[in-house]
Scaffold this active site. Structure first.
Site, PDB file in Angstrom:
ATOM      1  N   LYS A  76       0.843  -1.057   0.014  1.00 31.66           N
ATOM      2  CA  LYS A  76       0.009   0.150  -0.037  1.00 31.66           C
ATOM      3  C   LYS A  76       0.813   1.201   0.033  1.00 31.66           C
ATOM      4  O   LYS A  76       1.841   1.257   0.584  1.00 31.66           O
ATOM      5  CB  LYS A  76      -0.951   0.007   1.283  1.00 31.66           C
ATOM      6  CG  LYS A  76      -1.887   0.982   1.487  1.00 31.66           C
ATOM      7  CD  LYS A  76      -2.742   0.956   2.426  1.00 31.66           C
ATOM      8  CE  LYS A  76      -3.932   1.997   2.734  1.00 31.66           C
ATOM      9  NZ  LYS A  76      -4.758   1.738   3.659  1.00 31.66           N
ATOM     10  N   SER A 151      -9.486   2.175   2.924  1.00 29.74           N
ATOM     11  CA  SER A 151      -8.909   2.773   1.911  1.00 29.74           C
ATOM     12  C   SER A 151      -7.872   2.080   1.149  1.00 29.74           C
ATOM     13  O   SER A 151      -7.231   2.576   0.382  1.00 29.74           O
ATOM     14  CB  SER A 151      -8.193   3.867   2.787  1.00 29.74           C
ATOM     15  OG  SER A 151      -7.214   3.064   3.732  1.00 29.74           O
ATOM     16  N   SER A 175      -9.875  -0.364   7.138  1.00 30.35           N
ATOM     17  CA  SER A 175      -9.668  -0.431   5.677  1.00 30.35           C
ATOM     18  C   SER A 175      -8.499  -1.603   5.246  1.00 30.35           C
ATOM     19  O   SER A 175      -8.301  -1.713   4.019  1.00 30.35           O
ATOM     20  CB  SER A 175      -8.545   0.599   5.556  1.00 30.35           C
ATOM     21  OG  SER A 175      -9.157   2.052   5.599  1.00 30.35           O
TER      22      SER A 175
HETATM   23  N1  GLN Z   1     -13.268   4.524   6.636  1.00 25.62           N
HETATM   24  C1  GLN Z   1     -12.505   4.842   7.760  1.00 25.62           C
HETATM   25  C2  GLN Z   1     -12.125   5.967   7.973  1.00 25.62           C
HETATM   26  O1  GLN Z   1     -12.214   6.867   6.618  1.00 25.62           O
HETATM   27  C3  GLN Z   1     -11.477   3.713   7.957  1.00 25.62           C
HETATM   28  C4  GLN Z   1      -9.951   4.285   7.037  1.00 25.62           C
HETATM   29  C5  GLN Z   1      -9.037   3.280   7.301  1.00 25.62           C
HETATM   30  O2  GLN Z   1      -9.162   2.366   8.213  1.00 25.62           O
HETATM   31  N2  GLN Z   1      -7.891   3.840   6.982  1.00 25.62           N
HETATM   32  O3  GLN Z   1     -11.373   6.604   8.498  1.00 25.62           O
END
Ligand code: GLN
EC number: 6.3.5.7
Length: 483
Positions: A76, A151, A175
């Site tokens: 990532k 994400s 995510s």
């Molecule tokens: N959807 C959550 C956020 O936007 C989690 C994102 C994540 O786990 N990086 O904060």
């Protein structure tokens, strides 16, 4: 060749059926051919990949072994990679080349992995759809009109489309698990502190945790083995020995107590997903598990608490991107304030700016007690709920997400609608617990995930339950048409 799992690749390499170099070439060609539809990569690292593959083949020829020796993966794009662009999905870091490798990257490289590239992601890991990336949205290989989740959507789409067997990802509020659910993968968010955050660009430091995304629990065990462990460079890394995750995969589930929280089945859950969760429960009962209803009474407060705490930490972490030290700098600044304002205004996208505003507000004098402190108190209540539940059961099971992957653009005008989709995943981050999502069926041709949560450091237990489930079901083997 591209259908192989990490475990199959390790066997094939050990038996000299193919070399890492051959496999790497095949996958790079596949990425070149198929990724334009998906947009799952931000950068490809062909030269690095070929040299790592050759080095891995040479190590094997010298008698070295290892499940990850010669295994192609991707990172990532928030894991720092020395001399390679590390963009975090942001214009702010579009030209940033990290001066060092993240601990996760260094450990996996030492284990012999081959890095094919850096995967697309929501900007600064903020999102649940992978639509906020500076490099454009990622498409779900199961239906190109739908989001892959976020994400870590780039890692998920690439693995689901068989462009590579596994990838690293991070989970601040879901995510790893949510994109796993949306793309028919197995994804594990480890206990907070299990995997080093050093060199992992921070979103919300008390919630962020790196982990594996792969097709099977067995492969998650292999990749986690290479990622986990104490790191003196990360002050929240925990100095606990790392168990051998592959040895517990075949433990019996006889007598395993599985808790199913009654709060999980309220309004908002797609009834077809509720049915698939019930099917997975029946499957695990056949394997000897005992099901108990439990309660997590504070779950309803988790989303508001998370969406105060995460932006608060983000507003602090992202203050370092000021146009002076890292990344983007505006043209012709008139003075220092103009430099800050325009560099940040032009370098950050809309969702990141929204979070910085919310977080700065929540931390400001006069509002701190009402928002941040209150959210921290809720965080403790959420953790206490889990501690009470784990006195009665060994793991907790439920849906990973309330709905399957939505259409691209469907929630763009309503950020809160997207935040609500995190309802089942964020509690594990607030409490620091490990969680796993595994494939459990389909709704309208789109994959559905079941989430398992366990007490601290019981990643092995999660992988064990998911592996036993996967030995008796074939959801995880389904391949998206066209890939
Ligand atoms: N959807 C959550 C956020 O936007 C989690 C994102 C994540 O786990 N990086 O904060």
């Amino acid at each position: 060749m591209h259908h192989m799992t990490l475990a199959e690749i390790a066997r094939g390499l050990a038996d000299k059926k193919f070399s890492s170099e051959e496999l790497t070439k095949t996958l790079l060609a596949r990425i070149a051919q198929l990724d334009p539809q998906l947009n799952s990569f931000i950068s490809l690292t062909e030269e690095l990949a070929m040299s790592q593959a050759k080095a891995a083949d040479a190590r094997r020829a010298n008698g070295e072994t290892g499940a990850l020796l010669g295994a192609p993966i991707a990172h990532k794009d928030l894991f720092c990679t020395q001399g390679i662009r590390t963009s975090c999905g942001s214009k702010m870091l579009d030209t940033f080349k990290a001066p060092y490798d993240a601990t996760v990257v260094a450990k996996l490289a030492a284990a012999g992995t081959v890095t094919l590239g850096k995967t697309n992601m929501d900007e600064f890991a903020m999102g649940s759809a992978n639509e906020s990336s500076h490099y454009g949205a990622v498409k779900n290989p199961w239906n190109l009109a739908h989001v892959p989740g976020g994400s870590s959507g780039g890692s998920a789409a690439a693995v689901a489309a068989r462009l590579l067997p596994a990838a690293t990802a991070t989970d601040t509020g879901g995510s790893i698990r949510q994109p796993a659910a949306f793309t028919n993968l197995t994804g594990l968010k480890p206990t907070y502190g299990r995997v080093s955050r050093w060199g992992m660009i921070a979103y919300a430091s008390s919630l962020d945790q790196g982990g594996p995304l792969a097709r099977t629990a067995e492969d998650c065990a292999i990749l986690l083995q290479g990622m986990a462990g104490f790191d003196p460079n990360d002050s929240t890394s925990i100095d606990e020995p790392v168990p051998d995750y592959s040895t517990s995969l075949n433990d019996s589930l006889q007598g395993l107590r599985i808790g199913v929280p009654k709060e999980y089945f309220g309004a908002g859950l797609d009834p077809r997903i509720a049915d698939l969760v019930q099917n997975s429960i029946k499957e695990l009962e056949k394997l000897g598990a005992i099901i108990k209803q439990i309660s997590l009474p504070n779950m309803q407060h988790a989303i508001p608490a998370y969406y105060v705490i995460a932006p608060a930490e983000a507003s602090s972490n992202l203050s370092r991107f000021d146009g002076v030290r890292f990344g983007y700098r505006c043209e012709n600044p008139q003075n220092l304030v103009d430099l800050y304002k325009r560099s940040r205004g032009e370098g950050f996208g809309a969702e990141v700016q929204r979070r910085i505003m919310v977080g700065t507000y929540a931390l400001s004098a006069g509002y701190y007690d009402a928002y941040y402190l209150k959210a921290q108190k809720i965080r403790r209540l959420v953790k206490n709920d889990f501690m009470a539940a784990f006195n009665e059961v060994d793991i907790i099971l439920g849906p990973t997400t309330p709905n399957p992957a939505w259409k691209l653009g469907a929630k763009n005008s309503d950020p809160i609608a997207e935040y609500l989709e995190d309802v089942y995943t964020i509690t594990a981050n607030l409490a620091g617990l490990p969680g796993l999502s595994m494939p459990a069926g389909f709704v309208d041709g789109l994959p559905v995930g079941v989430q398992l949560l366990a007490p601290y450091f019981q990643e092995g237990r999660l992988l064990n339950v998911a592996h036993q489930y996967q030995l008796n079901t074939d959801w995880h083997t389904r391949t998206p048409t066209g890939f």
